[in-house]
Enzyme design. Structure first.
Site, PDB file in Angstrom:
ATOM      1  N   ARG A 192      66.552 -28.562  25.379  1.00 33.19           N
ATOM      2  CA  ARG A 192      66.585 -27.646  24.529  1.00 33.19           C
ATOM      3  C   ARG A 192      67.465 -28.361  23.080  1.00 33.19           C
ATOM      4  O   ARG A 192      66.846 -27.853  21.865  1.00 33.19           O
ATOM      5  CB  ARG A 192      67.399 -26.600  24.772  1.00 33.19           C
ATOM      6  N   SER A 230      54.501 -20.448  15.583  1.00 33.01           N
ATOM      7  CA  SER A 230      54.614 -21.388  16.052  1.00 33.01           C
ATOM      8  C   SER A 230      53.823 -21.515  17.418  1.00 33.01           C
ATOM      9  O   SER A 230      52.509 -21.340  17.121  1.00 33.01           O
ATOM     10  CB  SER A 230      56.115 -21.683  16.789  1.00 33.01           C
ATOM     11  N   HIS A 263      61.440 -25.256  10.604  1.00 37.37           N
ATOM     12  CA  HIS A 263      60.679 -24.403  11.436  1.00 37.37           C
ATOM     13  C   HIS A 263      61.141 -22.928  11.611  1.00 37.37           C
ATOM     14  O   HIS A 263      60.272 -22.012  12.018  1.00 37.37           O
ATOM     15  CB  HIS A 263      60.082 -25.263  12.748  1.00 37.37           C
ATOM     16  N   ASP A 264      62.311 -22.736  12.080  1.00 40.45           N
ATOM     17  CA  ASP A 264      62.986 -21.644  12.532  1.00 40.45           C
ATOM     18  C   ASP A 264      62.549 -20.554  11.173  1.00 40.45           C
ATOM     19  O   ASP A 264      63.166 -19.281  11.532  1.00 40.45           O
ATOM     20  CB  ASP A 264      64.340 -21.592  12.470  1.00 40.45           C
ATOM     21  N   ASP A 324      59.238 -27.266   7.219  1.00 41.52           N
ATOM     22  CA  ASP A 324      58.880 -27.307   8.536  1.00 41.52           C
ATOM     23  C   ASP A 324      58.306 -28.918   8.808  1.00 41.52           C
ATOM     24  O   ASP A 324      57.342 -29.151   8.213  1.00 41.52           O
ATOM     25  CB  ASP A 324      57.862 -26.270   8.714  1.00 41.52           C
TER      26      ASP A 324
END
Length: 490
Positions: free
Chosen positions: A221, A152, A348-349, A315
């Site tokens: 967040r 990232s 993405h994680d 992602d």
């Protein structure tokens, strides 16, 4: 090999001895970086790997702090026998400049006022962040990193390292990242920043002695976390399941598990992160663009590191096409770049969750090391025709045991060892030709480490000159460097 934790670790702090200039033209005083290290730095400081954290990460990448409920954020990849093997490598991870986990950032005390910086903190770039990391590595005496790795925003730092300091990185691993922030990525960051600055408690960043903008930071967040997941992962994890109920409430409270999850992620985040740091770090990402004159090939043309670029199929924050762009730009300039795409529903994680895939890919990449990756290029050599005494003086002065002898054209003519000098003294030889080995066993710069190690074992020697096709000397590689990377060779 059993994969173990690095155990109990401690965060350390490095204070810069001088003022720190920024890309904006402003200067920071009294800069400090928080960092952790795992493993041991070898004698010639050639086994260091820098781990770069993502947007809201910190220096605690592996091991345990006293009282921890869970280990460092990349503990699955760092430790004995893991991809970032602490039995071979010295791992460094620092909290970035502008952060809030021990490094100088907006919540730090401004030496000019004695109060937290707030919005007086200057805007920073990924280049500033990497330049600060470079000072930290220089503090350790490291001239060239064996590898830089990150996912990232950490991947953006990896790319910045290879362009800002091309001769200081041997291997680069960029995961789920981009070489230039896209309009969509900038848009997500801006919405998150608006969520923070719209909170009445933000008070233009001057909230450190009062209530903090927890609502705005939590919302930022929540927005960010949605982009870290994928539709498939959210469907699999939550579906349309209700939270602790069997039917809708028909009011504006949350009904679904996914709503409860996002609220929890937002609220827990406010307990560990500073709102102003979030503003500054996302802005640094917005500015990130390694292209030159619109060309990524031009921007990456000076890269010297060998690259592994990893993308995640699901992602949508940093989609695979951006990773492929990086590889295409590198390959078009004849740089060594490998592309791998992880099939995962985690979105993405996945760069934090797919430890099996990552351990396999990274281990394979780092184990395919060639001689040029670890050879010493700053070598001492002598010309043909020197006396025994002159040769011995060079060895003593430079503290070396192997001394290549080259012709006027730079071609390897032979090699002299400290054992040869001892023999010359005992036999009262005067001429270098009497002791110099002319049938020299050499290595190619593209030869595998395993091949070079076997040559040393078979011929019972401890160093190999590295030569090109014309036998011009490029460097030298010793058994000590090899044995730190691979086992089983004498």
């Amino acid at each position: 090999m059993k994969h173990e934790s690095v155990g109990t670790v401690e965060t350390q702090y490095y204070s810069f001895p001088d003022d720190f200039p920024l890309d904006s033209g402003k200067v920071l005083r009294d800069v400090t970086l928080a960092y952790e290290t795992y493993g041991n730095l070898n004698a010639d400081k050639s086994n260091a790997i820098l781990v770069c954290h993502a947007l809201t990460g910190d220096a605690h990448a592996a091991g345990w702090h006293p009282g921890d409920r869970k280990p460092g954020w990349w503990d699955t990849l760092i430790g004995p026998g893991k991809a970032l093997d602490t039995q071979k490598h010295f791992i460094i991870c620092s909290n970035i400049l502008g952060g809030c986990k021990g490094s100088t950032g907006p919540s730090s005390i401004n030496p000019e006022t004695g109060k937290p910086y707030g919005l007086d903190f200057p805007v920073i770039t990924i280049g500033d962040i990497v330049r600060a990391q470079k000072q930290l590595t220089e503090h350790f005496g490291i001239k060239k990193l064996f590898a830089v790795i990150g996912g990232s925003m950490g991947g953006a730092q990896v790319l910045q390292w290879t362009t800002s300091y091309p001769k200081s990185v041997a291997n680069a691993i960029a995961i789920a990242t981009t070489a230039r922030s896209s309009p969509q990525q900038i848009a997500f960051n801006e919405v998150a920043r608006i969520a923070i600055v719209s909170d009445p408690e933000w008070k233009r960043g001057d909230y450190y002695t009062d209530d903090t903008p927890v609502r705005g930071l939590a919302l930022a967040r929540m927005i960010g976390h949605i982009t870290y997941l994928s539709d498939d992962s959210m469907q699999e994890k939550f579906g349309r399941k209700l939270q602790n109920k069997e039917k809708y409430d028909f009011n504006m409270d949350f009904d679904f598990e996914v709503e409860s999850y996002l609220h929890y992620q937002g609220q827990s985040f406010t307990q560990r992160f500073d709102a102003n740091s979030y503003l500054y770090i996302t802005k640094a990402l917005d500015y990130f663009d390694l292209s030159k004159n619109g060309s990524l090939k031009e921007g990456l043309k000076d890269v010297e590191a060998k690259f592994l670029v990893i993308a995640v199929s699901s992602d949508w924050l940093y989609p695979p096409y951006q990773s492929r762009e990086i590889v295409a730009a590198l390959s078009s300039s004849n740089k060594e770049a490998t592309y791998r795409e992880i099939e995962s529903n985690y979105g993405h994680d996945a760069f934090l969750l797919e430890s099996g895939h990552l351990n396999y890919l990274i281990s394979n990449f780092l184990s395919h090391v060639v001689v040029s990756d670890i050879m010493k290029t700053e070598i001492i050599s002598i010309r043909e025709g020197l006396s025994i005494e002159e040769t011995a003086i060079v060895m003593c002065k430079e503290g070396i045991t192997h001394l290549p002898v080259v012709s006027d054209g730079g071609v390897l003519a032979g090699i002299v060892t400290s054992w040869d000098i001892s023999k010359a003294v005992a036999m009262k030889y005067n001429s270098l030709d009497r002791i110099m080995t002319t049938d020299v066993i050499t290595a190619s710069h593209q030869e595998s480490i395993e091949s070079a190690a076997k040559k040393m074992e078979e011929h019972n020697i401890s160093a190999l000159p590295v030569v090109d096709d014309d036998r011009r000397i490029l460097g030298i590689i010793g058994s000590d460097e090899i044995n730190r990377l691979i086992g089983g060779y004498a």
